[in-house]
Write a protein that holds these residues in place. Structure first.
Motif, PDB file in Angstrom:
ATOM      1  N   PHE A 197       0.810  -1.228   0.000  1.00 35.10           N
ATOM      2  CA  PHE A 197       0.000   0.000   0.000  1.00 35.10           C
ATOM      3  C   PHE A 197       0.845   1.280   0.000  1.00 35.10           C
ATOM      4  O   PHE A 197       0.612   2.179  -0.816  1.00 35.10           O
ATOM      5  CB  PHE A 197      -0.949  -0.027   1.199  1.00 35.10           C
ATOM      6  CG  PHE A 197      -1.848   1.167   1.313  1.00 35.10           C
ATOM      7  CD1 PHE A 197      -2.910   1.335   0.442  1.00 35.10           C
ATOM      8  CD2 PHE A 197      -1.625   2.124   2.286  1.00 35.10           C
ATOM      9  CE1 PHE A 197      -3.741   2.438   0.550  1.00 35.10           C
ATOM     10  CE2 PHE A 197      -2.453   3.232   2.401  1.00 35.10           C
ATOM     11  CZ  PHE A 197      -3.518   3.391   1.529  1.00 35.10           C
ATOM     12  N   GLY A 198       1.830   1.346   0.892  1.00 31.17           N
ATOM     13  CA  GLY A 198       2.671   2.546   0.986  1.00 31.17           C
ATOM     14  C   GLY A 198       3.427   2.818  -0.307  1.00 31.17           C
ATOM     15  O   GLY A 198       3.317   3.899  -0.897  1.00 31.17           O
ATOM     16  N   PRO A 199       4.221   1.829  -0.776  1.00 31.74           N
ATOM     17  CA  PRO A 199       4.945   2.028  -2.039  1.00 31.74           C
ATOM     18  C   PRO A 199       4.016   2.378  -3.199  1.00 31.74           C
ATOM     19  O   PRO A 199       4.371   3.189  -4.054  1.00 31.74           O
ATOM     20  CB  PRO A 199       5.616   0.671  -2.278  1.00 31.74           C
ATOM     21  CG  PRO A 199       5.707   0.040  -0.946  1.00 31.74           C
ATOM     22  CD  PRO A 199       4.584   0.578  -0.116  1.00 31.74           C
ATOM     23  N   GLU A 200       2.813   1.803  -3.226  1.00 28.43           N
ATOM     24  CA  GLU A 200       1.863   2.136  -4.299  1.00 28.43           C
ATOM     25  C   GLU A 200       1.509   3.612  -4.239  1.00 28.43           C
ATOM     26  O   GLU A 200       1.437   4.289  -5.267  1.00 28.43           O
ATOM     27  CB  GLU A 200       0.582   1.301  -4.150  1.00 28.43           C
ATOM     28  CG  GLU A 200       0.764  -0.158  -4.525  1.00 28.43           C
ATOM     29  CD  GLU A 200      -0.506  -0.984  -4.336  1.00 28.43           C
ATOM     30  OE1 GLU A 200      -0.584  -2.070  -4.907  1.00 28.43           O
ATOM     31  OE2 GLU A 200      -1.412  -0.550  -3.599  1.00 28.43           O
ATOM     32  N   ASN A 201       1.302   4.114  -3.010  1.00 29.59           N
ATOM     33  CA  ASN A 201       0.970   5.532  -2.866  1.00 29.59           C
ATOM     34  C   ASN A 201       2.111   6.430  -3.314  1.00 29.59           C
ATOM     35  O   ASN A 201       1.895   7.557  -3.741  1.00 29.59           O
ATOM     36  CB  ASN A 201       0.636   5.854  -1.414  1.00 29.59           C
ATOM     37  CG  ASN A 201      -0.673   5.233  -0.998  1.00 29.59           C
ATOM     38  OD1 ASN A 201      -1.534   4.996  -1.831  1.00 29.59           O
ATOM     39  ND2 ASN A 201      -0.815   4.942   0.275  1.00 29.59           N
ATOM     40  N   GLY A 241      -1.455   9.293  -9.255  1.00 31.39           N
ATOM     41  CA  GLY A 241      -0.052   8.904  -9.196  1.00 31.39           C
ATOM     42  C   GLY A 241       0.193   7.598  -8.470  1.00 31.39           C
ATOM     43  O   GLY A 241       1.330   7.252  -8.185  1.00 31.39           O
ATOM     44  N   ARG A 242      -0.881   6.869  -8.156  1.00 27.83           N
ATOM     45  CA  ARG A 242      -0.731   5.610  -7.460  1.00 27.83           C
ATOM     46  C   ARG A 242      -0.366   4.512  -8.453  1.00 27.83           C
ATOM     47  O   ARG A 242      -0.938   4.426  -9.524  1.00 27.83           O
ATOM     48  CB  ARG A 242      -2.056   5.253  -6.798  1.00 27.83           C
ATOM     49  CG  ARG A 242      -1.945   4.722  -5.403  1.00 27.83           C
ATOM     50  CD  ARG A 242      -3.329   4.639  -4.786  1.00 27.83           C
ATOM     51  NE  ARG A 242      -3.718   3.243  -4.615  1.00 27.83           N
ATOM     52  CZ  ARG A 242      -3.224   2.463  -3.677  1.00 27.83           C
ATOM     53  NH1 ARG A 242      -2.333   2.929  -2.831  1.00 27.83           N
ATOM     54  NH2 ARG A 242      -3.599   1.208  -3.573  1.00 27.83           N
ATOM     55  N   THR A 243       0.606   3.687  -8.095  1.00 29.88           N
ATOM     56  CA  THR A 243       0.918   2.525  -8.928  1.00 29.88           C
ATOM     57  C   THR A 243       0.373   1.291  -8.220  1.00 29.88           C
ATOM     58  O   THR A 243      -0.129   1.381  -7.111  1.00 29.88           O
ATOM     59  CB  THR A 243       2.435   2.374  -9.102  1.00 29.88           C
ATOM     60  OG1 THR A 243       3.038   2.496  -7.824  1.00 29.88           O
ATOM     61  CG2 THR A 243       2.969   3.424 -10.038  1.00 29.88           C
ATOM     62  N   ARG A 244       0.473   0.129  -8.846  1.00 32.40           N
ATOM     63  CA  ARG A 244      -0.066  -1.078  -8.234  1.00 32.40           C
ATOM     64  C   ARG A 244       0.982  -2.176  -8.230  1.00 32.40           C
ATOM     65  O   ARG A 244       1.833  -2.252  -9.108  1.00 32.40           O
ATOM     66  CB  ARG A 244      -1.308  -1.579  -9.002  1.00 32.40           C
ATOM     67  CG  ARG A 244      -2.403  -0.562  -9.163  1.00 32.40           C
ATOM     68  CD  ARG A 244      -2.772   0.132  -7.872  1.00 32.40           C
ATOM     69  NE  ARG A 244      -3.192  -0.776  -6.839  1.00 32.40           N
ATOM     70  CZ  ARG A 244      -4.447  -1.153  -6.653  1.00 32.40           C
ATOM     71  NH1 ARG A 244      -5.402  -0.713  -7.424  1.00 32.40           N
ATOM     72  NH2 ARG A 244      -4.734  -1.985  -5.676  1.00 32.40           N
TER      73      ARG A 244
END
Ligand code: ATP
Ligand code: MG
Lengths: 271, 263
Positions: free
Chosen positions: A104-108, B233-236
């Motif tokens: 979740f954090g890295p995605e944000n 700007g969110r990646t997955r």
């Protein structure tokens, strides 16, 4: 320059009431393990929230890695540098699978997918939860959930982790798991740890202890220095570790015992 | 009761069906269900059922799991059947007792409707059984993506769904705990008429809501401290990728739907 610096920080939630923090000056160096203790309502959680911009000071300033928390463009960077783990393990996990929660954090932060994969795997390994990556969080024990929460922070590659009573809702087994994990992260990964707790036994391994009382810093010192003043701590409604208290009582009875912190040290000095 | 709804009862697996792209699966499901409403003969239903059987076979889902998913609609099915059998008139008289009669048209329409409902539920549960809630959310987020331009907060909606899915078990557990605690203090959740029972739920619902709001507060803080700032700007971790397989599946279901719609 210190990793985290608070200069003359005041904070009030509400103008009518007494401020929650008064004139806090504190600097924390990279790589340190700092424990914060203090009675209920002494301002520990408020202090923690100032460190990753969940709150802004009413007066004074908080500088993290050279960045002032008042500048909005720094907020994401500061929150990436200083991660936060909360008390209730249930209320900080977002996703339906351990692995996705850690991501979740890295995605944000907008990290590309292959890099997230790598970080998630490393983070779960660092807290010893790699076997559980496909589990739904609600099937984990409290200690395991808390370790997943820590992994979620590590995956953001922070320089510092602030933990606000991470063990308060755990059983002794879970408590040990979490404490072992954060000491490991401090020693092996060089991550700065700020650990708020009501369990005095958990503070003996810290480099420094900050004692808070009614919104101010009462004392800062090494565990040995802090626990030497047992009576001062008791006045603040705080305990000392059992071994320290025992040594203190024995000394009063005239038995010569050097400064000790743990049961093992006590046993060694007596036998 | 909440525990036997099939939705959210994803059965992990590694079959062809499981591995299809969730977006494709959602599109196919919508298409097939629309086509289902165009079917006007039992022959068409038989063909649809054959398709279901093939999918179940390919996905390796134990058929019992699908049957179990039908339980919640059993009441609706029976009601539909009874209403049609007794109240739809026309065709030959089959049975009469006083003023109650069953005529062939009613019997036919009854079974026709029931088949439709059952196939509808079965086909949708195929989607939810083979697609994890997370993939589903991702799929929906992506499909709603074009609507972002007219102000539909697709990413935020998907986040909401994920959080809801995450907290359903937690809140169920908590409801259970509160219920037991209140029962120990003499609360009674089981007797009385509907109005009385609904009123008796208050000592359950009030603490449950208070705790849910506290959780929401905590979670918002935790999310913010983990740099959540909306979908921008969110990646997955897992990016969706469409492959040849997905297009084959889409092609097959387009052909099938056309057959249903035209004939
Ligand atoms: N959201 C809030 N709104 C208003 N006042 C608050 C809020 N949170 C805390 N306070 C007040 O601020 C003061 C400091 O609270 P804080 O939570 O920082 O203490 P703490 O040291 O973390 O206590 P504990 O050991 O109970 O966690 C308390 O007097 C508290 O009542
Ligand atoms: Mg607190």
């Amino acid at each position: 320059m210190a990793l985290i610096e608070l200069r003359g920080v005041d904070f009030s939630y509400n103008e009518m009431e007494a401020p929650a923090l008064k004139n806090i000056n504190l600097s924390i160096e990279a790589g340190e393990f700092v424990s914060i203790i203090g009675g209920n309502g002494s301002g520990k959680s408020t202090l923690a929230k100032l460190l990753n911009v969940l709150l802004l000071p009413s007066a004074g300033e908080v500088i993290v890695g050279g960045m002032n928390t008042f500048a909005e463009e720094n907020w994401l960077k500061i929150r990436q540098k200083v991660g936060m783990v909360f008390q209730n393990p249930d209320n900080q996990l977002v996703a339906t699978r351990v692995e996705d929660d850690v991501a979740f954090g890295p995605e944000n932060l907008g990290i590309p997918s292959p890099e997230i994969r790598k970080r998630v795997d490393q983070a779960l390994e660092a807290v010893g939860m790699d076997r559980f990556k496909d589990y739904p969080p609600h099937n984990l024990s409290g200690g395991q959930k808390q370790r997943v929460a820590i992994a979620g922070i590590i995956a953001m590659e922070p320089e510092c982790i602030v933990l606000d009573e991470p063990t308060a809702m755990l059983d002794p087994q879970g408590r040990r798991e979490v404490m072992d994990t954060i000491h490991y992260l401090n020693k092996e990964k060089g991550i700065t740890i700020i650990h708020i707790t009501h369990f005095m036994e958990e503070t003996v391994g810290a480099d420094r202890i900050v004692v808070m009382s009614q919104g101010s810093i009462d004392k800062i010192g090494s565990p040995l220095e802090i626990f030497r003043e047992i009576d001062d701590l008791k006045k603040l409604g705080l305990d000392v570790p059992l071994a320290v208290e025992m040594a203190h009582e024995l000394r009063k009875k005239g038995i010569k015992i050097p400064d000790i912190l743990s049961i093992n040290e006590l046993v060694d000095s007596l036998c | 009761m909440l525990r036997n709804i099939t939705i959210g009862q994803y059965l992990a697996g590694n079959s062809v069906i499981h591995n299809l792209d969730p977006r494709m699966k959602i599109i196919i499901t919508i298409m097939m269900i629309t086509a289902l409403f165009f079917i006007d003969s039992f022959l068409g239903y038989a063909l649809f059922f054959l398709a279901v059987i093939i999918i179940v076979y390919l996905s390796r889902i134990p058929p019992i799991r699908i049957l179990r998913g039908l339980k919640p609609v059993l009441f609706l099915v029976m009601l539909t059947l009874i209403l049609h059998v007794f109240f739809t008139k026309g065709g030959d008289l089959i049975w009469r007792w006083g003023f109650i009669s069953i005529e062939s048209e009613g019997l036919y329409t009854g079974f026709f409707m029931v088949t439709r409902i059952l196939l509808l539920v079965v086909f949708t549960s195929l989607l939810t059984l083979t697609t994890s809630p997370l993939e589903l959310t991702d799929g929906i987020e992506y499909l709603l993506g074009p609507l972002k331009r007219i102000g539909v907060p697709a990413s935020e909606l998907a986040m909401m769904m994920t959080i809801a899915l995450r907290f359903i078990p937690t809140l169920l557990e908590e409801a259970d705990k509160i219920m037991k605690a209140q029962m120990a203090r003499g609360a009674d959740f089981e007797s009385g008429n509907i109005v009385k029972r609904a009123r008796n739920l208050i000592p359950l619902l009030v603490p449950l809501f208070i705790s849910a709001f506290r959780r929401a507060d905590d979670l918002a803080l935790a999310m913010e401290s983990r740099c959540y700032h909306g979908g921008e700007g969110r990646t997955r971790l897992y990016e969706l990728k469409i492959g040849i397989r997905d297009f084959i599946a889409l092609g097959l279901s387009i052909i099938l739907s056309l057959i249903f719609i035209i004939f």
